[in-house]
Design a protein around this motif. Sequence first.
Motif, PDB file in Angstrom:
ATOM      1  N   THR A 147      38.320  18.656  12.204  1.00 63.76           N
ATOM      2  CA  THR A 147      39.755  18.538  11.158  1.00 63.76           C
ATOM      3  C   THR A 147      40.974  18.485  12.009  1.00 63.76           C
ATOM      4  OG1 THR A 147      38.828  20.329  12.408  1.00 63.76           O
ATOM      5  CG2 THR A 147      37.990  20.359  10.417  1.00 63.76           C
TER       6      THR A 147
ATOM      7  N   TYR B 202      43.980  16.196   9.866  1.00 67.40           N
ATOM      8  CA  TYR B 202      45.082  17.210   9.638  1.00 67.40           C
ATOM      9  C   TYR B 202      46.471  16.781  10.340  1.00 67.40           C
ATOM     10  CZ  TYR B 202      41.871  16.682   5.672  1.00 67.40           C
ATOM     11  OH  TYR B 202      40.422  16.438   5.179  1.00 67.40           O
TER      12      TYR B 202
ATOM     13  N   HIS C 131      47.565  22.043  -1.215  1.00 66.40           N
ATOM     14  CA  HIS C 131      46.884  21.485  -0.035  1.00 66.40           C
ATOM     15  C   HIS C 131      46.031  19.821  -0.933  1.00 66.40           C
ATOM     16  CE1 HIS C 131      47.141  25.311   1.917  1.00 66.40           C
ATOM     17  NE2 HIS C 131      46.096  24.476   2.159  1.00 66.40           N
TER      18      HIS C 131
ATOM     19  N   LEU D 118      48.861  17.767   0.670  1.00 69.09           N
ATOM     20  CA  LEU D 118      48.597  17.772   2.404  1.00 69.09           C
ATOM     21  C   LEU D 118      46.717  17.003   2.098  1.00 69.09           C
ATOM     22  CD1 LEU D 118      48.881  21.291   3.713  1.00 69.09           C
ATOM     23  CD2 LEU D 118      50.016  18.920   3.809  1.00 69.09           C
TER      24      LEU D 118
ATOM     25  N   VAL E 294      43.357  17.690   1.738  1.00 71.29           N
ATOM     26  CA  VAL E 294      42.840  18.312   2.423  1.00 71.29           C
ATOM     27  C   VAL E 294      41.839  18.450   1.790  1.00 71.29           C
ATOM     28  CG1 VAL E 294      41.932  20.697   3.938  1.00 71.29           C
ATOM     29  CG2 VAL E 294      44.626  19.754   3.725  1.00 71.29           C
TER      30      VAL E 294
END
Lengths: 143, 147
Positions: B39, B42, B93, B97, B99
């Motif tokens: 993780t 990010y 997101h 982003l 993700v």
Amino acid sequence: MSLSSKDKQLVKAMWAKAAPKAEEIGHDVLTRMLSVYPQTKTYFSHWPDLSYGSAPVRNHGRKVMGGVAEAVEKIDDLVGGLLTMSELHAFQLRVDPANFKILAHNLLVVLAKTFPVDFTPETHVAMDKFLARVALALSDKYR
Amino acid sequence: MGHWTEFERSTIQSIFSKLDYDVAGGKALARCLVVYPWTQRYFGNFGNLYNAAAIMGNPKVAAHGKVVLQGLDKAVKNMDNIKAAYKELSVLHSEKLNVDPDNFKLLADCLTIVVAAQMGAAFTAQVQAAFQKFLAVVVSSLCRQYY
């Protein structure tokens, strides 16, 4: 995700703390699993009483914790060491391996609430990796 | 999804009212970065994430944890329509982003562990079920705008 020697150390240390409370932890983990993940109840339709404090749940919690304790002892060779357990789960119990993850999660939650100081992020990752490896060893004989 | 019993509603409100937003989010995020190190992808600009101690002491992690918890607060205040409340967060997101949505569950699990550690015996199976149901709805709402 293999276990480093640091991971093994952390698992053994955490287990040493948990072992004296094994019965109460096992009971908490199982009760939690049965109510938070009701689909797991399907494996226990032969028990008359699934409620908190019932004898079958207590006994089974004890059994499961005994299994994990055995895995801690055999941490250097889980696949070999848990062979009989794997055969049991594969041929007789036929528990869908997805449920091993569910049980593991609940064990981590109970460790966190019982040992909030000892269950550090490093211990958490070591235990998570260990339980994933145990699950893998348990599913070894499935197919 | 989105239907809450009285117990679930009051449990969620109670848990969040007792959380220190300045601390709990950071703890959960730090734990996520330690327990699920992939993780970290990010957070390339967060500086030192080389080991657990660095992660746990990293001020950017702490600050971002607070942002995450404030985002969760939005769900706590809009429990009857988290899907709608989270529309923009979901787009953010997925499109900005980028993700992988699998990660939401990982952070949710870490937050559960942090809350369990804080509440101890009060984190009963029923409270856990309510909390996890809430987080599942949040995660699902965050995943909605992924195409």
